[in-house]
Design an enzyme around this catalytic site. Structure first.
Site, PDB file in Angstrom:
ATOM      1  N   GLY A 149      45.534 -55.510 -13.852  1.00  0.00           N
ATOM      2  CA  GLY A 149      46.854 -56.475 -13.727  1.00  0.00           C
ATOM      3  C   GLY A 149      47.433 -55.940 -13.049  1.00  0.00           C
ATOM      4  CB  CYS A 150      50.493 -55.502 -11.108  1.00  0.00           C
ATOM      5  SG  CYS A 150      51.229 -57.397 -11.318  1.00  0.00           S
ATOM      6  CE1 TYR A 151      56.260 -56.839 -13.684  1.00  0.00           C
ATOM      7  CE2 TYR A 151      54.899 -58.976 -13.728  1.00  0.00           C
ATOM      8  CZ  TYR A 151      56.150 -57.895 -13.773  1.00  0.00           C
ATOM      9  OH  TYR A 151      56.798 -58.606 -12.999  1.00  0.00           O
ATOM     10  CB  ALA A 154      53.700 -50.862 -15.271  1.00  0.00           C
ATOM     11  CD  GLU A 242      54.188 -55.029 -11.785  1.00  0.00           C
ATOM     12  OE1 GLU A 242      54.133 -55.673 -11.458  1.00  0.00           O
ATOM     13  OE2 GLU A 242      53.579 -54.030 -12.614  1.00  0.00           O
TER      14      GLU A 242
END
Length: 346
Positions: A149-151, A154, A242
């Site tokens: 996932g994106c979170y 990061a 993000e």
């Protein structure tokens, strides 16, 4: 270069469209199929104006009408549940799934957080968690890759080197995250309307965002024990981008210089992850439209704690770009092929 034939399932969403955008500049990719049930029969430039003038793309079809017989790579950009159900029937092509369906290794944890029984639990052991910088050596032999996932992308790029080096404690990790509205998908939602989002910022999924178990799963592997983290995402009025700020407790005897040295050692040769100069804070404008992740460290005012900050474009490094990076590594190509775009600024 021999071209591989790719199919994108879920091409009418933000992730699918960005994947097509990146694929068009990839010398080794030929898109032979596009699917999106609600937009079936339409051309990409009819639903995505930025594809105006782009030729050679097939029209979108219904998922069940896709001809997968000649596909070498299938990119799954469907919602959770639907993705695994569709991809489970594919055996001849390699799969890169951008949904949440194959990220979590425990089917019971998946059911708890996603509210449905996993459609293909028999594939969970086979699926490789595709955080590119950490999956690199296993990607060439993988058949099924689960893009993070994106979170988690990061957060994990910021924290994994520190956890593996034993420089931070597993207790007391608190992650504050900001995301652009594209991270919520293209579906019509009242909370994502312009008047609801513009001129403000708001937390959402407070205390129970679905990316929490994914972050905990991978940090747990690094620490060698179960981990629980605090994680609070916020929606901010921008299209993409993000920013993650993680507050961590230093291990006994560790210093900020030690943390910086660990990040520098881990990422000094990485093409897509960069540690900024001391004092320079990562910002979403530095990575917009690119496959980059920018990191830095700051001393916290609270004794014995540090702040680790990372910035990515949620649709590129956090999704479509990482999928192509993984494909490049699977096929033995330079991993930045098709991903050399300089960030768009302003």
């Amino acid at each position: 270069m021999e071209r591989v034939r790719a199919v994108v399932v879920g091409a009418s969403g933000y992730t699918g469209a960005d994947l097509v955008r990146l694929a068009l500049s990839h010398p080794g990719l030929e898109i032979v199929g596009l699917a999106a049930n609600q937009k079936a029969g339409q051309a990409m430039n009819e639903i995505w104006p930025h594809f105006m003038g782009v030729g050679g793309l097939p029209r979108l079809s219904r998922v069940e009408e896709l001809d997968l017989a000649h596909a070498d790579i299938v990119f799954g950009c469907l919602p959770h549940g639907a993705s695994a159900q569709m991809l489970a029937g594919i055996s001849h092509a390699r799969i890169i799934d951008l949904s949440a369906d194959f990220r979590l290794k425990d089917a019971d944890v998946y059911a708890e957080w996603y509210g449905v029984v996993h459609p293909a639990p028999e594939l969970l052991d086979e699926a490789l968690y595709g955080l590119s910088e950490y999956a690199r050596e296993h990607l060439p032999g993988a058949r099924l890759v689960a893009c993070p996932g994106c979170y988690p992308t990061a957060a994990l790029l910021a924290l994994l080197p520190l956890a593996e080096a034993g420089l931070i404690l597993p207790e007391g990790i608190s992650i504050n995250a900001l995301s652009g509205v594209s991270g919520a998908g293209r579906g019509l939602k009242e909370s994502n309307l312009f008047c609801e989002v513009a001129e403000g910022a708001a937390p959402y999924a407070v205390g129970r965002h679905r990316h929490m178990p994914e972050i905990e799963q991978e940090l747990g592997r690094a620490f060698g024990r179960a981990v629980r983290v605090g994680f609070t995402p916020h929606l901010v009025p921008m299209n993409r981008g993000e920013l993650v700020t993680a507050s961590v407790a230093l291990a006994p005897g560790a210093s900020l210089a030690d943390l910086r040295a660990a990040l520098d050692e881990r990422y000094s040769t990485e093409p897509c992850v960069h540690l900024l100069a001391p004092g320079v804070a990562p910002a979403t404008r530095m990575v917009r439209g690119s496959n980059l992740c920018l990191l830095n460290l700051f001393e916290d005012r609270l004794p014995g704690r540090a702040l680790v900050i990372s910035a990515i474009d949620n649709l590129v490094k956090g999704s479509a770009g990482q999928a192509i990076q993984n494909m490049n590594l699977m096929l033995g190509w330079p991993e930045t092929l098709g991903l050399e775009q300089v960030p768009l600024f302003p």
